[in-house]
Design an enzyme around this catalytic site. Structure first.
Site, PDB file in Angstrom:
ATOM      1  N   CYS A 106       0.868   3.086   3.326  1.00 23.29           N
ATOM      2  CA  CYS A 106       1.702   2.448   4.347  1.00 23.29           C
ATOM      3  C   CYS A 106       3.176   2.728   4.088  1.00 23.29           C
ATOM      4  CB  CYS A 106       1.450   0.940   4.373  1.00 23.29           C
ATOM      5  SG  CYS A 106      -0.252   0.488   4.764  1.00 23.29           S
ATOM      6  N   CYS A 121       0.836  -1.194   0.000  1.00 22.26           N
ATOM      7  CA  CYS A 121       0.000   0.000   0.000  1.00 22.26           C
ATOM      8  C   CYS A 121       0.879   1.256   0.000  1.00 22.26           C
ATOM      9  CB  CYS A 121      -0.901  -0.011   1.220  1.00 22.26           C
ATOM     10  SG  CYS A 121      -1.795   1.528   1.497  1.00 22.26           S
TER      11      CYS A 121
END
Length: 221
Positions: free
Chosen positions: A77, A74
């Site tokens: 992230c 992600c």
């Protein structure tokens, strides 16, 4: 008139749904983790012959900053991982290690995450760091204005990613003191891209009191 009424009603319902989706009404409230809960979590190293150990090893002597990664691929992230990694020189001065845990190991996802994260990464197969009460954000996240703001922030920062792996279970960041000092900071991701404030992490890390030899002996007695 009937069709207009139905159309107006549908638009009103959609507007109300959008409004409610952008409040915290339907967000599950995080349950605070106790130190004893975190201490007993089983983690695995990511070596060819993995070693299983209790999570308390991470912070027992010098405390630790730990990121529970929602999904390594992600881009949100990865952005948060880079923010935490920017603190690494100051954490090193304090003697406080930086770690991350992931909930799964898919192909090269962890390896591809490592350029963004300057600490050791471990596997939490039972997803305990995402508890005690696991919280999920499903497709409602994609109609939250805060999430779209976070998307654009990360895109503008040059971060990119992929769609590999489970990404609905929300993550977080912990700052844990040494020994029995306790949890000094617990940030639970409210929505996709809800990053911890790096200054708060550093402030909490400065409160860590490293274990001395005398205190270690006292704890083992």
């Amino acid at each position: 008139m009937g069709m207009w009424s139905i159309g107006a009603g549908a638009l009103g319902a959609a507007a109300l749904a959008l409004l409610l989706a952008n409040t915290d009404v339907f967000l599950s409230k995080p349950q605070k983790a106790a130190l004893a809960y975190l201490e007993d979590i089983d983690l695995k190293t990511l070596e060819k012959e993995p070693r299983t150990f209790k999570a308390k090893e991470l912070w027992e002597k010098n405390g630790a900053v730990i990121m529970a990664v929602r999904r390594p691929g992600c881009f949100l992230c990865r952005e948060e991982a880079a923010d935490l990694s920017s603190l690494k020189p100051k954490l090193d001065e304090l003697g406080v290690p930086l770690y991350a845990v992931v909930k799964e190991q898919i192909r090269t996802e962890v390896k591809d995450f490592q350029p963004y994260f300057k600490g050791e990464i471990f596997l939490d197969e039972k997803k305990k760091f995402y508890g005690p009460q696991r919280r999920k954000m499903m497709f409602m996240g994609f109609i939250r204005l805060g999430v779209w703001y976070n998307f654009f922030r990360a895109w503008n920062g040059g971060f990119s990613g992929n769609l590999e792996g489970e990404g609905f279970i929300l993550g977080g960041v912990f700052v844990v003191g040494s020994g029995k000092q306790g949890i000094l900071l617990e940030h639970r991701e409210k929505e996709f891209g809800d990053k911890v404030n790096p200054l708060s992490v550093l402030e909490a890390a400065r409160k860590i009191k490293p274990q001395t030899l005398a205190s270690e002996k006292k704890m083992t007695m």
